[in-house]
Design an enzyme around this catalytic site. Structure first.
Site, PDB file in Angstrom:
ATOM      1  N   ASN A  16       0.715  -1.633  -0.333  1.00  0.00           N
ATOM      2  CA  ASN A  16      -0.154   0.039   0.110  1.00  0.00           C
ATOM      3  C   ASN A  16       0.782   1.593  -0.218  1.00  0.00           C
ATOM      4  O   ASN A  16       0.630   2.346  -0.680  1.00  0.00           O
ATOM      5  CB  ASN A  16      -1.401  -0.177   1.370  1.00  0.00           C
ATOM      6  CG  ASN A  16      -2.463  -0.649   0.517  1.00  0.00           C
ATOM      7  OD1 ASN A  16      -2.711  -0.694   0.412  1.00  0.00           O
ATOM      8  ND2 ASN A  16      -1.544  -1.828   1.575  1.00  0.00           N
ATOM      9  N   MET A  92       0.964  -2.749  12.335  1.00  0.00           N
ATOM     10  CA  MET A  92       0.457  -3.688  13.082  1.00  0.00           C
ATOM     11  C   MET A  92       0.868  -3.985  14.155  1.00  0.00           C
ATOM     12  O   MET A  92       0.741  -5.179  15.324  1.00  0.00           O
ATOM     13  CB  MET A  92       1.411  -5.987  12.321  1.00  0.00           C
ATOM     14  CG  MET A  92       0.749  -5.925  10.824  1.00  0.00           C
ATOM     15  SD  MET A  92      -0.932  -5.779  10.842  1.00  0.00           S
ATOM     16  CE  MET A  92      -1.320  -7.296  11.781  1.00  0.00           C
ATOM     17  N   ASN A 109      -6.616   4.658   7.838  1.00  0.00           N
ATOM     18  CA  ASN A 109      -6.117   3.249   8.429  1.00  0.00           C
ATOM     19  C   ASN A 109      -7.308   2.351   6.466  1.00  0.00           C
ATOM     20  O   ASN A 109      -8.041   2.425   6.661  1.00  0.00           O
ATOM     21  CB  ASN A 109      -6.827   2.761   9.533  1.00  0.00           C
ATOM     22  CG  ASN A 109      -6.129   1.196   9.460  1.00  0.00           C
ATOM     23  OD1 ASN A 109      -5.052   0.465   9.305  1.00  0.00           O
ATOM     24  ND2 ASN A 109      -7.263   0.196   9.894  1.00  0.00           N
ATOM     25  N   SER A 138     -11.686  -2.213   3.562  1.00  0.00           N
ATOM     26  CA  SER A 138     -12.000  -0.013   3.444  1.00  0.00           C
ATOM     27  C   SER A 138     -10.977   0.819   4.503  1.00  0.00           C
ATOM     28  O   SER A 138     -10.372  -0.276   4.658  1.00  0.00           O
ATOM     29  CB  SER A 138     -13.074  -0.556   4.954  1.00  0.00           C
ATOM     30  OG  SER A 138     -14.385  -1.944   4.736  1.00  0.00           O
TER      31      SER A 138
HETATM   32  C1  GRF Z   1      -3.314  -5.212   3.731  1.00  0.00           C
HETATM   33  O1  GRF Z   1      -3.741  -5.746   3.552  1.00  0.00           O
HETATM   34  C2  GRF Z   1      -4.305  -3.885   4.444  1.00  0.00           C
HETATM   35  O2  GRF Z   1      -5.512  -3.870   4.796  1.00  0.00           O
HETATM   36  C3  GRF Z   1      -3.798  -4.982   6.080  1.00  0.00           C
HETATM   37  O3  GRF Z   1      -2.066  -5.126   6.152  1.00  0.00           O
HETATM   38  C4  GRF Z   1      -2.039  -5.456   5.062  1.00  0.00           C
HETATM   39  C5  GRF Z   1      -0.894  -4.762   4.353  1.00  0.00           C
HETATM   40  O4  GRF Z   1      -0.088  -4.832   3.186  1.00  0.00           O
HETATM   41  N1  GRF Z   1      -3.980  -3.636   7.165  1.00  0.00           N
HETATM   42  P1  GRF Z   1       0.968  -4.192   2.533  1.00  0.00           P
HETATM   43  O5  GRF Z   1       2.234  -4.080   4.123  1.00  0.00           O
HETATM   44  O6  GRF Z   1       0.384  -2.848   2.062  1.00  0.00           O
HETATM   45  O7  GRF Z   1       1.480  -4.953   1.061  1.00  0.00           O
END
Ligand code: GRF
Length: 218
Positions: A16, A92, A109, A138
């Site tokens: 992301n 996390m 988020n 979301s």
């Molecule tokens: C994604 O699935 C996001 O929705 C969740 O953690 C994951 C993160 O993936 N909160 P990345 O580190 O952005 O590849």
């Protein structure tokens, strides 16, 4: 218009984050990423950021005796950057009430489910176990409760009869990469406001989240 300042918090792969970096580079977002902060020194997202000459910080939660002290260290790193938006992108750790209040209405988020369904972990498994026909992701402003707070935009992803957790996760993640930059864009363009805890878009109360489906906003 001045560029908006973004701070992105990660713990892992940072795909992301990459989508946000790409959206800045291709000028979809009039913004700069002031820093990327990870609580994990080994997060692959740190390499993505460093490769783009973005400042990175590792703030390892294990070095702090309490959640409050960890949150304080985060705030002390973030605040001098004066960000318009703090973006959790696969971060996390649960953040404490002080942190959340400090960035009220400035903390986004992304969560891999159609909230309020499936807060917490293993969302793809839960969608499959419940034989959902539609799953998704979301983007929401963060409030004190886990994976709660007003949702700006959701992406719907059809669940296929052949789906496994992995295949479904991959398709959801691909949509996450589209809706996160969209939500960030609405925020930094000042199009989102708050009427108490109700979101407004262009001064109209958003009665339900924006919906991204079949590759378009509907
Ligand atoms: C994604 O699935 C996001 O929705 C969740 O953690 C994951 C993160 O993936 N909160 P990345 O580190 O952005 O590849």
């Amino acid at each position: 218009m001045d560029k908006a300042s973004l701070v992105v918090l990660i713990s892992g792969s940072g795909s992301n984050l990459q989508a946000i970096i790409d959206a800045v580079k291709n000028k979809q977002l009039n913004a700069e990423i002031s820093a990327v902060i990870s609580n994990q020194a080994t997060a692959k997202g740190l390499d993505r950021a460093a490769g783009e000459n973005i400042t990175t910080h590792v703030i390892d939660h294990r070095q702090y005796p309490s959640r409050e002290l960890f949150d304080t260290a985060l705030m002390q790193t973030i605040d001098p950057l004066e960000p318009d938006l703090v973006i959790l992108a696969g971060f996390m750790r649960i953040l404490g009430d002080n942190f959340i209040a400090h960035y009220q209405h400035q903390l986004l988020n992304i969560h891999p489910s159609l909230l309020p369904k499936y807060k917490g972990l293993n969302t793809h498994r839960k969608a499959l176990e419940n034989s959902d026909k539609v799953h998704g992701a979301s983007v929401h402003y963060v409030s004190n409760e886990l994976d709660s707070g007003p949702v700006v935009i959701q992406a719907e992803v059809p669940v296929l009869a052949t789906d496994t957790e992995d295949s479904l996760a991959r398709r959801v993640l691909a949509e996450e990469h589209k809706i996160y930059p969209l939500a960030i864009k609405l925020h930094i363009e000042g199009r989102i406001t708050f009427d108490n805890e109700h979101l407004q878009l262009d001064n109209q109360v958003l009665t339900k989240p924006l919906l991204w489906k079949n590759n378009q906003l509907i």
